[in-house]
Design a protein around this motif. Structure first.
Motif, short mmCIF file in Angstrom:
data_model
loop_
_atom_site.label_atom_id
_atom_site.label_comp_id
_atom_site.label_asym_id
_atom_site.label_seq_id
_atom_site.Cartn_x
_atom_site.Cartn_y
_atom_site.Cartn_z
N ALA A 119 19.94 0.33 10.03
CA ALA A 119 20.63 -0.65 9.68
C ALA A 119 19.90 -1.96 9.94
O ALA A 119 19.67 -2.78 8.97
N PHE A 120 19.12 -2.01 11.00
CA PHE A 120 18.37 -3.13 11.44
C PHE A 120 17.26 -3.28 10.67
O PHE A 120 16.72 -4.51 9.82
N GLY A 121 16.87 -2.07 10.14
CA GLY A 121 15.51 -1.92 9.09
C GLY A 121 16.05 -2.47 7.88
O GLY A 121 15.15 -3.28 7.16
N ILE A 122 17.20 -2.38 7.29
CA ILE A 122 17.71 -2.59 6.21
C ILE A 122 17.87 -4.34 6.21
O ILE A 122 17.40 -4.94 5.16
N PHE A 123 18.30 -4.79 7.16
CA PHE A 123 18.35 -6.34 7.21
C PHE A 123 16.74 -7.08 7.26
O PHE A 123 16.63 -7.82 6.45
N SER A 124 15.94 -6.25 8.14
CA SER A 124 14.66 -6.87 8.01
C SER A 124 13.86 -6.72 6.65
O SER A 124 12.93 -7.39 6.41
N GLU A 125 14.19 -5.70 5.81
CA GLU A 125 13.66 -5.64 4.29
C GLU A 125 14.43 -6.58 3.29
O GLU A 125 13.97 -7.19 2.44
N ILE A 126 15.85 -6.77 3.44
CA ILE A 126 16.53 -7.46 2.58
C ILE A 126 16.49 -9.04 2.83
O ILE A 126 16.27 -9.72 1.78
N LEU A 127 16.52 -9.30 3.92
CA LEU A 127 16.53 -10.90 4.30
C LEU A 127 15.25 -11.60 3.59
O LEU A 127 15.56 -12.66 3.02
N PRO A 128 14.04 -11.09 3.79
CA PRO A 128 12.85 -11.79 3.30
C PRO A 128 12.82 -11.93 1.65
O PRO A 128 12.57 -12.94 1.03
N VAL A 129 13.59 -10.88 1.16
CA VAL A 129 13.86 -10.82 -0.47
C VAL A 129 14.30 -11.99 -0.79
O VAL A 129 14.17 -12.89 -1.58
N TYR A 130 15.54 -12.16 -0.19
CA TYR A 130 16.62 -13.24 -0.68
C TYR A 130 16.54 -14.68 -0.16
O TYR A 130 17.39 -15.57 -0.56
N ALA A 131 15.56 -14.64 0.89
CA ALA A 131 15.47 -15.96 1.42
C ALA A 131 13.96 -16.37 0.81
O ALA A 131 13.54 -17.47 1.34
N ARG A 132 13.19 -15.77 0.22
CA ARG A 132 11.92 -15.89 -0.28
C ARG A 132 11.15 -16.25 0.79
O ARG A 132 10.16 -17.02 0.69
N LYS A 133 10.83 -15.74 2.11
CA LYS A 133 10.17 -16.00 3.13
C LYS A 133 9.57 -14.82 3.69
O LYS A 133 10.33 -13.84 3.79
N PRO A 134 8.64 -14.77 4.25
CA PRO A 134 8.16 -13.45 5.14
C PRO A 134 8.99 -13.19 6.24
O PRO A 134 9.71 -14.14 6.95
N LEU A 135 9.12 -11.99 6.54
CA LEU A 135 9.97 -11.75 7.78
C LEU A 135 9.48 -12.43 9.20
O LEU A 135 8.15 -12.19 9.30
N PHE A 136 10.24 -12.93 9.59
CA PHE A 136 9.68 -13.74 10.89
C PHE A 136 9.41 -12.72 11.99
O PHE A 136 9.99 -12.06 12.34
N GLY A 137 8.00 -13.09 12.63
CA GLY A 137 7.58 -12.25 13.66
C GLY A 137 7.66 -10.70 13.33
O GLY A 137 8.14 -9.78 14.32
N TYR A 138 7.17 -10.18 12.41
CA TYR A 138 7.10 -8.98 11.70
C TYR A 138 6.60 -7.73 12.90
O TYR A 138 7.36 -6.80 13.26
N LYS A 139 5.74 -7.98 13.33
CA LYS A 139 5.05 -7.14 14.33
C LYS A 139 6.13 -6.98 15.61
O LYS A 139 6.33 -5.79 16.04
N VAL A 140 6.53 -8.11 16.01
CA VAL A 140 7.43 -8.04 17.15
C VAL A 140 8.77 -7.35 16.77
O VAL A 140 9.19 -6.44 17.57
#
Lengths: 553, 206
Positions: free
Chosen positions: A270-291
């Motif tokens: 579920a956390f992974g889903i958030f990390s996938e979907i948020l950047p798409v609809y916010a048009r921004k890279p996932l903040f702190g991807y590696k972390v």
């Protein structure tokens, strides 16, 4: 040089069956299996939901008047078991089955046949579990955690009891999960496309990998406990019988050594889903991807060190409570990192509030609330006070419904165009979100109040002072039940006659969006050569060097 | 190392090779990797049993059932020696196969199976001579659970070995790789190591 790579001839020769028929057969295509998982688990979700609504109907009034008490026991036991083992686990596995090979640029899972076997075990144990309703003594009644000595009672005296069938079903579920876990870990470690390094994998794949590693490391403990419990129930051994030298707390250790980490097996995707979907609809890279990626692994490491926090009231010595209180609160660090990263991803983005995004944002809000009550429960004095009350029930429903099921809906809407090649209806989707969000909070928030005031769970009657909370919760529960209707209508209607979906309706960045909707059997015409990390929103670097070659010409 | 990787023209052929490897799938490698992952997971079941055994043994006042003095160690020791030696035999069998000495492989492989069977028969004989049963208190339950669960693994190992032996009779079956044999052999070592721990826990620590 690259152009010369072609599909091996044997991969082309067997033409797969097309149309709806392939979903009812032994298909080894990870996408077909993924859909099989999703649809099967959703059917069980409806059954589990109906059981919960019957329970909520019983709980509208303080007296136990609608159901026989032992039937009520059956209801909550089966509700918990179905929702965990037949909805959350298989639906998340189904989604991962569909997405992981596409996201890492593979043609299929590492072991396609094993994958199909693992799926077909799900309906087998599901039907087995349902069949226990027709046994003379009814289903198992000891709750989803099946603690002895309650679970070792056998009032009917039959050899095949609801409890024995329950253990058998859980064992089959465990076999299926281990098969799946071996497959996922092998696939992710060994089948990544050229250039797809670990730190170029989408955060969702990291989350699935971490979750499946937990399965491998912790599920065997439950298997051990279940084998011993089965012997106690069927053969009369004394493993958990204190009168003959056994120790019932040992079962609790076995059970929670798996079943607490199992929460992260459910929550991490579920956390992974958030990390996938948020950047798409916010048009921004996932903040702190590696972390974010590494925090998934950290969660899985810490998750196997916290299980005794379920046993503060089981005669656990004080020093042990202290240790596990500390380790449990430690989980808040990597999860807090994730929440921070999600908020920072959305922060000042160009938000597009489509249904998947709404579900994500709603789910994260409820997850934050569940995280706060989770830290409260980790604290020994609070937990001793609310142990076995509705506070606990409210807390974990905010996780399993408010977070995980909402994330699942977000994912289903987000990838629906990819999976089916059709667009869902946005209006129905938004209606579903509003009903589900209001329903979840209306149903589970009052439970916290009732629990703080001492309302014990798993009992069909209660003190009239809790009536108000329970009426609210029941109304919320029925609203939740209603909320699935627009969802079903939307999914079925759109699949049958929805508008044709383009390959990338959300302008998302990811390998799965570079192939047609739905993707062809072998996913990629030519394997992608990955040249940059995920989430390149607002950047101008390409994700792969051979994008034009991924689709057939 | 990051985004510039394929802008270097000299790396292109290397990448194409990698792509080709991915395309042809290393099935044997995947299979072995998956099998090791599975064995690691399987070992957690045994670890759980060992942990449960240790916890109960340390906390139970009347550990042995009434009238039982303890376990006889000498026959199980011989059994242990046979089982542990069979791990070496199977190693040489595997090596013979790698050198394409098929007859030698079959002989050594059969010897391994015979040693495994000896172990199982010895186990059953020991069980039949004991004064306690599965339901005799916590001790009986744990003893039969641990030895029985391990014995089940030995049995599965022997069956797998039989399957691999049968496959060796198909002409040229192992000419292009024999990951099944390697996995069976690995499984056998696994069963052996588990037994050594189990033997120490149950027989030596009385």
């Amino acid at each position: 040089m690259i152009e010369s790579i072609s599909i091996a001839p044997e991969q082309l020769k067997h033409e797969p069956p097309t149309g709806w028929r392939r979903y009812f057969g032994f298909s080894t295509d990870h996408k077909v299996i993924g859909i099989q998982y999703l649809v099967t688990s959703f059917a069980f979700f409806l059954i589990g939901g109906l059981l919960s609504m019957v329970m909520r109907a019983e709980l509208i009034t303080p007296e136990s008047d609608l159901l026989d008490r032992s039937l009520y026991n059956s209801m909550f036991t089966m509700h918990g078991t179905i929702m965990i083992f037949l909805w959350i686990f298989p639906s998340l596995v189904g989604l991962a089955n569909y997405l992981v090979p596409l996201m890492i640029g593979a043609r299929d899972m590492a072991f396609p046949r094993l994958n199909a076997v693992a799926f077909w075990l799900v309906p087998v144990f599901g039907i087995l579990l349902m069949a226990s309703f027709f046994l003379p003594g009814g289903t198992a009644q000891a709750g989803w955690w099946s603690y002895p000595p309650v679970s070792t009672q056998n009032p009917t005296g039959n050899l095949i009891t609801g409890e024995a069938v329950w253990i058998l079903a859980i064992a089959i579920s465990g076999v299926s999960s281990i098969m799946g876990a071996v497959n996922f870990v092998t696939t992710i470690v060994r089948m990544r496309a050229p250039g797809m390094t670990y730190f170029r994998m989408p955060a969702y794949v990291w989350a699935v990998l971490s979750a499946q590693l937990i399965q491998l490391a912790a599920l065997p403990a439950l298997t051990a406990g279940a084998v011993m419990l089965l012997f106690d129930v069927v053969a009369g051994t004394a493993f958990f019988d204190p009168e003959r030298g056994g120790n019932p707390v040992l079962f609790q250790h076995f059970f929670w050594f798996y079943s607490h980490p199992a929460v992260y097996v459910m929550a991490l995707p579920a956390f992974g889903i958030f990390s996938e979907i948020l950047p798409v609809y916010a048009r921004k890279p996932l903040f702190g991807y590696k972390v974010v990626a590494v925090s998934s692994l950290l969660i899985s490491v810490v998750s196997v060190l916290v299980w005794v926090h379920h046993m503060y009231a089981s005669g656990t010595p004080g020093w042990m409570r202290m240790l596990f209180m500390f380790s449990t609160m430690l989980v808040a660090v990597p999860t807090g990192v994730k929440v921070f990263a999600w908020v920072a991803t959305v922060w000042r983005g160009k938000l597009r509030l489509d249904t998947p995004m709404l579900f994500c944002l709603g789910a994260i809000m409820m997850f934050v609330f569940a995280g706060i009550t989770g830290v409260m429960l980790a604290s020994v004095p609070v937990d001793i006070h609310v142990n076995n009350t509705y506070f606990v029930v409210g807390h974990f429903h905010y996780i399993v419904y408010g977070t995980i099921t909402m994330a699942m809906f977000a994912a289903l809407y987000h990838w629906f165009p990819k999976i089916t090649g059709r667009m869902y209806y946005e209006g129905l989707g938004k209606l579903h979100f509003v009903l589900a969000f209001v329903g979840t909070n209306l149903c589970f928030l009052p439970m916290h109040l009732a629990g703080l005031h001492g309302m014990v769970r798993r009992v069909s009657s209660y003190d009239p002072e809790f009536a108000f909370s329970n009426v609210l919760a029941s109304l919320g529960g029925f609203l939740l039940g209603m909320s699935t209707l627009p969802f079903i209508l939307n999914m079925v209607g759109a699949w049958v006659q929805g508008k044709q979906a383009p390959d990338n309706p959300w302008r998302a960045i990811g390998l799965e969006w570079m192939v047609s909707s739905p993707p062809p059997v072998e996913n990629f015409e030519e394997l992608p050569i990955v040249v940059s990390g995920p989430y390149g929103y607002g950047k101008s670097e390409p994700l792969v060097s051979n994008e034009a070659a991924l689709k057939p010409h | 190392m990051d985004s510039s990787i394929t802008s270097e023209p000299s790396i292109q052929p290397v990448l194409a090779d990698v792509a080709h490897d991915h395309e042809t799938h290393d099935h044997a490698g995947n299979s072995m990797f998956g099998f090791i992952v599975f064995l690691l997971s399987e070992s957690v079941i045994f670890l759980s049993f060992f942990a449960g055994y240790t916890m109960i043994k340390l906390t139970t006042p009347d550990w042995l059932p009434p009238g039982v003095e303890g376990l006889e160690v000498s026959a199980p020791t011989i059994n242990t020696i046979v089982l542990v030696s069979s791990s070496f035999v199977i190693y040489f069998a595997e090596r013979a196969l790698k050198q394409n000495k098929l007859v030698q492989f079959r002989l050594l492989w059969l010897l391994t199976m015979a040693m495994g069977t000896y172990f199982l028969v010895g186990q059953v004989i020991e069980w039949r001579g004991l004064q306690f049963g599965l339901t005799t208190g916590i001790y009986g339950g744990l003893f039969y659970l641990l030895t029985g669960f391990h014995g089940l693994h030995v049995l599965i190992g022997i069956l797998l070995q039989g399957l691999m032996l049968g496959r060796s009779l198909i002409p040229n079956n192992y000419a292009n790789g024999h990951v099944g044999v390697d996995e069976t052999s690995l499984f056998w070592h696994f069963v052996d190591v588990i037994w050594i721990v189990l033997f120490c826990l149950i027989y030596l620590w009385q």
